[in-house]
Enzyme design. Structure first.
Site, PDB file in Angstrom:
ATOM      1  N   SER A  11       0.825  -1.206   0.000  1.00  8.30           N
ATOM      2  CA  SER A  11       0.000   0.000   0.000  1.00  8.30           C
ATOM      3  C   SER A  11       0.862   1.260   0.000  1.00  8.30           C
ATOM      4  O   SER A  11       0.584   2.226  -0.720  1.00  8.30           O
ATOM      5  CB  SER A  11      -0.910   0.014   1.230  1.00  8.30           C
ATOM      6  N   ARG A 109     -13.269  -6.667 -10.878  1.00  5.71           N
ATOM      7  CA  ARG A 109     -13.366  -5.818  -9.700  1.00  5.71           C
ATOM      8  C   ARG A 109     -13.852  -4.416 -10.096  1.00  5.71           C
ATOM      9  O   ARG A 109     -13.441  -3.864 -11.113  1.00  5.71           O
ATOM     10  CB  ARG A 109     -12.018  -5.740  -8.976  1.00  5.71           C
ATOM     11  N   SER A 156     -11.611   1.941   0.111  1.00  2.70           N
ATOM     12  CA  SER A 156     -11.007   3.235   0.424  1.00  2.70           C
ATOM     13  C   SER A 156     -10.096   3.711  -0.701  1.00  2.70           C
ATOM     14  O   SER A 156      -9.708   4.879  -0.739  1.00  2.70           O
ATOM     15  CB  SER A 156     -10.216   3.138   1.728  1.00  2.70           C
ATOM     16  N   SER A 182     -12.208   0.576   5.573  1.00  5.81           N
ATOM     17  CA  SER A 182     -10.744   0.527   5.672  1.00  5.81           C
ATOM     18  C   SER A 182     -10.155   1.918   5.894  1.00  5.81           C
ATOM     19  O   SER A 182      -9.172   2.315   5.247  1.00  5.81           O
ATOM     20  CB  SER A 182     -10.141  -0.124   4.420  1.00  5.81           C
ATOM     21  N   ASP A 300      -8.160  -6.806   5.336  1.00  5.28           N
ATOM     22  CA  ASP A 300      -7.187  -7.644   4.634  1.00  5.28           C
ATOM     23  C   ASP A 300      -6.647  -8.760   5.526  1.00  5.28           C
ATOM     24  O   ASP A 300      -6.097  -9.744   5.025  1.00  5.28           O
ATOM     25  CB  ASP A 300      -6.027  -6.804   4.104  1.00  5.28           C
ATOM     26  N   LYS A 327     -12.717  -8.362  -3.341  1.00  4.89           N
ATOM     27  CA  LYS A 327     -11.254  -8.292  -3.440  1.00  4.89           C
ATOM     28  C   LYS A 327     -10.809  -9.147  -4.629  1.00  4.89           C
ATOM     29  O   LYS A 327     -11.564  -9.319  -5.590  1.00  4.89           O
ATOM     30  CB  LYS A 327     -10.626  -8.771  -2.129  1.00  4.89           C
ATOM     31  N   ARG A 331     -13.381 -13.244  -0.743  1.00  7.97           N
ATOM     32  CA  ARG A 331     -12.551 -13.850   0.297  1.00  7.97           C
ATOM     33  C   ARG A 331     -13.374 -14.475   1.416  1.00  7.97           C
ATOM     34  O   ARG A 331     -12.977 -15.492   1.990  1.00  7.97           O
ATOM     35  CB  ARG A 331     -11.582 -12.805   0.878  1.00  7.97           C
TER      36      ARG A 331
END
Length: 415
Positions: A11, A109, A156, A182, A300, A327, A331
């Site tokens: 990130s 996505r 986010s 997030s 995450d 994601k 998940r």
């Protein structure tokens, strides 16, 4: 005590690459993450005409406040969500025609909240196939700026992309955020923008949280990338279930990343954790208590907790994690399905998963090409020998050397 050197934060590396490319001057990034995602981001910058020099432990980026150096480019974003969401925003500040495409996984996505916001700011942006998804083309003519409203309840990253763009606009941005998931990742963005010379103000209003981003651009700097806290979670979890101790240098109480709060979840389950000034140590005794935890801000690490939950003495319920369904894969469902295949009792809802104590049996994990599914269930394998993966190599997305590092951990602990 076993010390584990964790590679740089994905990130932070992605944000640093954007900031360096947008800044006036040459920026040196120290210890950036070298992985498929970040290499894809760097390659995208090169395709747009930015100067990128990569050495083993430092990258030098020559910034262009005016935007891309080329008038036309086709950028392939691979699997990288930050690449696919941040680079179109960066390109919009320039002048030219820029096409962006991505892998089949990334095409699935969504990017719609971001692209709607860019269009609201006057950016000529066209989705070529499914609306709100890649591929897309930006016909850039600079961005004037102004006020907009954004729903960042899905990711986010939409807000971060706009915040990073703000100083490159003529008038700055005023962003009213109605929902945000997030949130600690936005804190990372604001702290890093400050290091590159931009101060964003934020306030709570009756309409939502408002972010005021001034115009004026960024200044180049030297920037050290801290270790990845999401990646560290697998090693902290390993210590918890194996009854061992692990220390991660470089992640301490001043770390930018919210995912370090995963150790607080382990504490609630009876694990000892010490967060020092420049390192974090987790010590387990092999026992875990059940818990109910909201992981909206550290989602995450949801798969990490799910993968060790069967070893707890009571149910582990993880709530407010709907965004994990969009994601690299769904998940929440991937964790549930793999645990069920292991013989573990699992219940799920739209935004929660509850895992009951059990003795997982070895199976081949269905990874769905998701690096976090592999790394999470590698931790399960410490107490369930024989677990395999249908795509172990997908860890290259964020940690190409994960399997080797985990093997060294097993050897150190004689497991």
């Amino acid at each position: 005590m076993t010390a584990v050197e964790i590679p740089g934060s994905k990130s932070i590396t992605a944000r640093a690459l954007f900031l360096a490319a947008a800044a006036d001057g040459v920026t040196t990034l120290h210890r950036p993450l070298a992985s498929d995602d970040t290499e894809g981001f760097a390659q995208g910058l090169e395709t747009l005409g930015y100067g990128v020099e990569q050495a083993a432990d430092r990258w030098r980026i020559t910034g262009r406040p005016a935007g891309p150096a080329v008038a036309n480019a086709e950028v392939y974003c691979r699997d990288g969500a930050t690449t696919a969401r941040f680079l179109p925003a960066l390109a919009a500040a320039g002048h030219g025609t820029y096409r962006f495409d991505a892998s089949a996984q990334m095409r699935r996505r969504p990017v719609a909240p971001l692209t709607r916001a860019l269009r609201e700011l006057g950016v000529d942006l066209r989705h070529e196939e499914a609306e709100g998804h890649h591929p897309l083309t930006v016909v850039a003519a600079g961005v004037r700026g102004g006020a907009l409203t954004l729903d960042a309840g899905e990711s986010s990253q939409y807000l971060t992309a706009l915040l990073l763009l703000g100083p490159l606009t003529r008038d700055g941005l005023r962003i009213t955020v109605t929902r945000l998931v997030s949130a600690p990742y936005v804190g990372i963005t604001l702290a890093m923008m400050r290091e590159f010379g931009v101060e964003v103000t934020r306030e709570l209003t009756s309409d939502g949280e408002v972010f005021e981003v001034p115009p004026g651009g960024y200044r180049a700097t030297g920037y050290a990338v801290e270790p990845d806290a999401s990646t560290a979670s697998y090693f902290f979890a390993a210590a918890a279930v194996a009854g061992r101790e692990v220390t991660v240098p470089g992640l301490g109480r001043d770390a930018l990343q919210g995912d370090l709060r995963f150790v607080e979840v382990l504490r609630r389950m009876g694990v000892r954790a010490d967060i020092g000034s420049d390192r974090t140590t987790v010590t387990g005794d092999g026992t875990l208590s059940g818990t109910t935890v909201t992981m909206r801000d550290i989602s995450d690490t949801m798969p990490t907790l799910a993968a060790i939950a069967p070893f707890a003495s009571g149910p582990v319920r993880i709530e407010d994690v709907h965004n994990t369904r969009v994601k690299e894969c769904d998940r929440l469902e991937a964790c549930a399905a793999n645990l069920r295949a292991m013989g573990v009792t699992v219940a799920t809802g739209d935004d929660w998963i509850e895992i009951h104590p059990g003795t997982p049996r070895p199976v081949e994990i269905a990874t769905h090409g998701d690096h976090r599914i592999v790394m999470s269930f590698a931790v399960t394998s410490l107490r369930t020998p024989g677990i395999t993966f249908d795509d172990p190599g997908c860890v290259r997305k964020t940690f190409p050397g994960f399997h080797e590092a985990f093997a060294r951990l097993r050897a150190d602990w004689a497991l």
